[in-house]
Design a protein around this motif. Structure first.
Motif, PDB file in Angstrom:
ATOM      1  N   LEU A  70       0.860  -1.125   0.052  1.00 22.43           N
ATOM      2  CA  LEU A  70       0.175   0.139  -0.010  1.00 22.43           C
ATOM      3  C   LEU A  70       0.890   1.303   0.083  1.00 22.43           C
ATOM      4  CD1 LEU A  70      -2.622  -1.067   2.794  1.00 22.43           C
ATOM      5  CD2 LEU A  70      -2.691  -1.304   0.247  1.00 22.43           C
ATOM      6  N   SER A  71       0.210   2.494  -0.464  1.00 21.64           N
ATOM      7  CA  SER A  71       0.967   3.635  -0.366  1.00 21.64           C
ATOM      8  C   SER A  71       0.878   4.385   0.966  1.00 21.64           C
ATOM      9  CB  SER A  71       0.356   4.756  -1.425  1.00 21.64           C
ATOM     10  OG  SER A  71      -1.048   5.131  -1.072  1.00 21.64           O
ATOM     11  N   GLY A  72       1.521   5.199   1.170  1.00 23.19           N
ATOM     12  CA  GLY A  72       1.650   5.939   2.677  1.00 23.19           C
ATOM     13  C   GLY A  72       0.211   6.164   2.914  1.00 23.19           C
ATOM     14  N   GLY A  73      -0.616   6.724   2.117  1.00 19.98           N
ATOM     15  CA  GLY A  73      -2.096   7.462   2.383  1.00 19.98           C
ATOM     16  C   GLY A  73      -2.809   6.290   2.818  1.00 19.98           C
ATOM     17  N   MET A  74      -2.870   5.182   1.919  1.00 19.88           N
ATOM     18  CA  MET A  74      -3.670   3.950   2.123  1.00 19.88           C
ATOM     19  C   MET A  74      -3.350   3.624   3.492  1.00 19.88           C
ATOM     20  SD  MET A  74      -3.148   2.647  -1.537  1.00 19.88           S
ATOM     21  CE  MET A  74      -4.287   1.417  -2.171  1.00 19.88           C
ATOM     22  N   LYS A  75      -1.970   3.395   3.852  1.00 21.06           N
ATOM     23  CA  LYS A  75      -1.672   2.797   5.244  1.00 21.06           C
ATOM     24  C   LYS A  75      -2.265   3.599   6.584  1.00 21.06           C
ATOM     25  CE  LYS A  75       2.615   0.824   3.953  1.00 21.06           C
ATOM     26  NZ  LYS A  75       4.164   1.139   3.954  1.00 21.06           N
ATOM     27  N   GLN A  76      -2.363   4.900   5.906  1.00 19.46           N
ATOM     28  CA  GLN A  76      -2.861   5.830   7.050  1.00 19.46           C
ATOM     29  C   GLN A  76      -4.621   5.514   7.255  1.00 19.46           C
ATOM     30  OE1 GLN A  76      -0.041   6.088   8.877  1.00 19.46           O
ATOM     31  NE2 GLN A  76      -0.288   7.993   9.273  1.00 19.46           N
ATOM     32  N   ARG A  77      -4.865   5.189   6.109  1.00 19.20           N
ATOM     33  CA  ARG A  77      -6.345   4.941   6.036  1.00 19.20           C
ATOM     34  C   ARG A  77      -6.852   3.671   6.732  1.00 19.20           C
ATOM     35  NH1 ARG A  77      -6.373   6.454   0.263  1.00 19.20           N
ATOM     36  NH2 ARG A  77      -7.323   8.407   0.153  1.00 19.20           N
ATOM     37  N   VAL A  78      -5.686   2.615   6.530  1.00 22.99           N
ATOM     38  CA  VAL A  78      -5.889   1.489   7.337  1.00 22.99           C
ATOM     39  C   VAL A  78      -6.046   1.674   8.601  1.00 22.99           C
ATOM     40  CG1 VAL A  78      -5.083  -0.886   7.676  1.00 22.99           C
ATOM     41  CG2 VAL A  78      -5.260  -0.007   5.498  1.00 22.99           C
TER      42      VAL A  78
ATOM     43  N   ARG B 111      -4.739  16.764   1.931  1.00 24.29           N
ATOM     44  CA  ARG B 111      -5.792  17.579   1.755  1.00 24.29           C
ATOM     45  C   ARG B 111      -7.208  16.513   1.615  1.00 24.29           C
ATOM     46  NH1 ARG B 111      -8.609  22.653  -0.471  1.00 24.29           N
ATOM     47  NH2 ARG B 111     -10.626  21.893  -0.890  1.00 24.29           N
ATOM     48  N   GLN B 112      -6.813  15.723   0.774  1.00 22.23           N
ATOM     49  CA  GLN B 112      -8.051  14.304   0.496  1.00 22.23           C
ATOM     50  C   GLN B 112      -8.203  13.814   1.955  1.00 22.23           C
ATOM     51  OE1 GLN B 112      -6.719  11.469  -2.277  1.00 22.23           O
ATOM     52  NE2 GLN B 112      -8.763  10.414  -2.400  1.00 22.23           N
TER      53      GLN B 112
ATOM     54  N   GLU C 297      -0.171  13.565  14.435  1.00 20.40           N
ATOM     55  CA  GLU C 297       0.396  14.087  13.052  1.00 20.40           C
ATOM     56  C   GLU C 297       0.217  13.045  12.129  1.00 20.40           C
ATOM     57  OE1 GLU C 297       3.835  16.448  12.896  1.00 20.40           O
ATOM     58  OE2 GLU C 297       3.957  16.658  15.182  1.00 20.40           O
ATOM     59  N   PRO C 298      -1.137  12.537  12.118  1.00 22.51           N
ATOM     60  CA  PRO C 298      -1.171  11.243  11.125  1.00 22.51           C
ATOM     61  C   PRO C 298      -1.074  11.619   9.857  1.00 22.51           C
ATOM     62  CG  PRO C 298      -3.237  12.160  11.753  1.00 22.51           C
ATOM     63  CD  PRO C 298      -2.188  12.821  12.472  1.00 22.51           C
ATOM     64  N   TYR C 299      -1.097  12.924   9.280  1.00 30.26           N
ATOM     65  CA  TYR C 299      -0.940  13.127   7.692  1.00 30.26           C
ATOM     66  C   TYR C 299       0.459  14.012   7.485  1.00 30.26           C
ATOM     67  CZ  TYR C 299      -5.911  12.300   8.387  1.00 30.26           C
ATOM     68  OH  TYR C 299      -7.015  11.886   8.530  1.00 30.26           O
ATOM     69  N   ALA C 300       1.382  14.123   8.491  1.00 29.66           N
ATOM     70  CA  ALA C 300       2.636  14.898   8.444  1.00 29.66           C
ATOM     71  C   ALA C 300       3.525  14.288   7.378  1.00 29.66           C
ATOM     72  CB  ALA C 300       3.278  14.950   9.613  1.00 29.66           C
ATOM     73  N   ALA C 301       3.549  13.187   7.336  1.00 34.53           N
ATOM     74  CA  ALA C 301       4.231  12.281   6.107  1.00 34.53           C
ATOM     75  C   ALA C 301       3.711  12.078   4.835  1.00 34.53           C
ATOM     76  CB  ALA C 301       4.817  11.079   6.833  1.00 34.53           C
ATOM     77  N   LEU C 302       2.670  12.786   4.490  1.00 35.97           N
ATOM     78  CA  LEU C 302       2.071  12.596   3.347  1.00 35.97           C
ATOM     79  C   LEU C 302       2.315  13.673   2.316  1.00 35.97           C
ATOM     80  CD1 LEU C 302      -1.645  11.055   4.310  1.00 35.97           C
ATOM     81  CD2 LEU C 302       0.202   9.807   3.590  1.00 35.97           C
ATOM     82  N   ASP C 303       2.133  13.629   1.038  1.00 41.05           N
ATOM     83  CA  ASP C 303       2.265  14.537   0.136  1.00 41.05           C
ATOM     84  C   ASP C 303       0.833  15.500   0.330  1.00 41.05           C
ATOM     85  OD1 ASP C 303       0.329  14.009  -2.364  1.00 41.05           O
ATOM     86  OD2 ASP C 303       1.208  12.299  -1.156  1.00 41.05           O
TER      87      ASP C 303
END
Lengths: 292, 281
Positions: free
Chosen positions: B154-162, B190-191, B179-185
């Motif tokens: 999975l991509s980083g964003g998908m992992k955070q979704r899980v 935003r999404q 800071e769950p989204y700090a490491a995302l692009d």
């Protein structure tokens, strides 16, 4: 001094409303037969083995001295004879049985030591001190003591095998546990996991790559220690192992049979490595993406 | 979409309810190899049910440490933290945490097993119910297609979704997000922010969210606790429930952003003692 650079020309915006993919041509192409065959691991490995065997055969024939280097075909024939008519199958079975007993005891003891080491500080000190003391000590050096304590027989062999397995496995498992990331630990604690459940459900799988490499190293140590110990004594001539088979045939100057014994040792090593450990790896650490 | 996100919270029209989480005069310290560091000093705040409570501050203000305290990973040296009236004593599945790092998922479990696992070990739900909940949570974060895939694919964003699905399926009293989204692009972030707001619309969970982005705090938070650094102290507690992505760039939004910025920047000047350029040499 110089004129300021002129501004770049103003260009119209471009927006592609429809993207036709008709002219791109080849997006996906099946691999050629050669690429597919050479992609298979075992094909490449067997090829290497065949080349080595051919080199051996060539050198053996060129030397023409079966007492020193019997050619590959002669060794294979001897291997076949010893397996079908001779004692090789029995010998192999004896060795493998002792090995499995010793290996299992060693791994179980390693589990106890590591459990102690992760749960208490004294346990950590105990493990690191014992490992520092005994890991560099060749297991075979303990054989005289083992013979004194347990006499000629399986217990002595099991003792030296346990010694060769225990420290390698315990050391690797413990350092694997230490390497588990803080986030993973916190995630596990967050679920309310504690004590033995935490070790079993979080630490063990997370440290599995290290545990597995410990098990592999431990297996190799155990196998070579066993063969070396068997070379020294054969338990009794009826139920000796592979090492004893090699020793016996050297005494009879049957060099081809010596090579056959060595080949059996190698084959078992290859099978354990490429069938057992490879499959365990494929089903665990590779599948989980923890190892390539 | 997010019509009700801008609605006035219930607490202003009704008598204030008993807070879900009460943090009183909490001082947290941790040890490094050489120092004993005071991360927060006598911090107090209340989180009510269905709050989107944001801890905002520059690095070194102890916001992550504070979240770890609420998570039960650290004990306060002073003060008390109570969840539903009970003092917090160690980590537990009633406060599910979403970490910043992508390695919080267990690599040896598939997406579905990862979501299922905490429900299994905490024995909060029966097996069949847990399975249904896991599938529903995965569906909700839009990963139904990937439920039998291992995390490394999975991509980083998908992992955070899980990780979010895993936390939400547990139906914790409070969701802790570090800071769950700090490491995302930026686009994915935003999404994910929009998705989080939408999920909140659907279930009205309580979330305690740590960030260092003023913008993210205003968009996601209904209430913002502004912390000052070294050690962390409460600078202000502000309302931001009226703002979502749609108000971004608007006048009120910008005003709040500037206000918070000035608060943090003023602290920066104070901390350095002298203005720039007035050094000794």
């Amino acid at each position: 001094m110089t004129d300021p650079r002129p501004l770049p020309p103003l260009r119209p915006e471009i927006e592609n409303r429809s993207l036709a993919s008709g002219q791109i041509g080849e997006v996906k192409r099946p691999l050629s037969a050669w690429e597919r065959v050479t992609n298979i691991d075992w094909v490449r490995r067997i090829t290497i083995l065949l080349i080595l065997a051919a080199a051996w055969e060539g050198y053996g024939r060129y030397l023409n001295n079966p007492l020193m280097v019997p050619p590959f075909s002669m060794v294979m024939e001897s291997l076949w004879q010893a397996t079908v008519n001779g004692p090789l199958a029995d010998r192999t079975f004896t060795s493998v049985r002792v090995l499995v007993i010793g290996y299992a005891c060693g791994v179980a003891l390693a589990a106890v030591f590591t459990a102690l080491a992760v749960s208490t500080r004294v346990g950590t000190d105990l493990l690191s001190t014992l490992t520092a003391m005994f890991n560099p000590l060749p297991a075979i050096a303990l054989l005289p003591i083992a013979l004194l304590w347990f006499g000629l027989g399986i217990p002595s062999l099991v003792f030296v095998i346990v010694h060769s397995v225990l420290w390698a496995v315990a050391l690797n498992t413990h350092s694997g546990f230490l390497a588990v990331s803080e986030t993973m630990r916190m995630a596990g604690q967050n679920y309310g996991l504690k004590g033995i459940r935490f070790v079993a459900f979080v630490l063990m799988p997370a440290a599995f790559p290290a545990i597995l490499s410990g098990l592999k190293i431990g297996w190799a140590f155990a196998w070579r220690t066993l063969i070396a110990a068997e070379l020294v004594f054969g338990v009794s001539s009826r139920s000796g192992g592979l090492g004893w088979f090699i020793f016996e045939n050297r005494n009879q100057l049957d060099t081809a049979a010596v090579f056959a014994g060595l080949t059996a040792v190698i084959i078992i090593g290859l099978v354990v490595e490429s069938v057992i450990f490879r499959n365990v790896e494929r089903k665990t650490v590779r599948r989980w993406g923890m190892q390539r | 979409m997010n019509d009700t996100a801008t609605a006035t919270p219930a607490s202003t029209t009704q008598p204030p309810s008993e807070p879900l989480l009460r943090v009183e005069d909490v001082t947290l310290q941790y040890k490094t190899a050489e120092h004993l560091v005071t991360a927060t000093y006598r911090v107090s705040f209340d989180v009510h049910s269905a709050d989107r409570f944001v801890l905002l501050g520059p690095s070194g203000c102890g916001k992550s440490t504070l979240l770890k305290g609420v998570g039960g990973f650290m004990k306060p040296v002073e003060g008390s933290m109570r969840l539903r009236g009970r003092p917090i004593d160690g980590p537990g599945p009633d406060r599910m945490m979403v970490f910043q790092e992508f390695d919080q998922l267990m690599p040896w479990k598939t997406v579905r097993e990862n979501v299922l696992f905490p429900m299994k070990v905490s024995r909060k739900f029966a097996a069949a119910e847990a399975n249904d909940r896991a599938l529903a949570a995965i569906e909700k974060v839009g990963l139904a297609k990937f439920r039998d895939v291992f995390p490394h694919m999975l991509s980083g964003g998908m992992k955070q979704r899980v990780a979010i699905a895993r936390a939400m399926a547990m139906e914790p009293d409070i969701l802790l997000m570090d800071e769950p989204y700090a490491a995302l692009d930026a686009l994915t972030r935003r999404q994910m922010q929009e998705e989080l707001l939408q999920l909140w619309e659907d279930t009205r969970f309580t979330v305690l969210f740590v960030t260092h982005s003023i913008e993210e705090a205003i968009i996601l938070g209904s209430r913002i606790l502004v912390l000052s650094p070294h050690p962390g102290r409460v600078k202000a507690e502000l309302n931001a429930h009226q703002f979502t992505h749609r108000e971004q760039g608007g006048e009120a939004f910008m005003a709040l952003q500037r206000r918070i910025h000035d608060m943090l920047f003023a602290e920066c000047l104070e901390a350095h003692g002298t203005p720039r350029g007035a050094g000794h040499d």
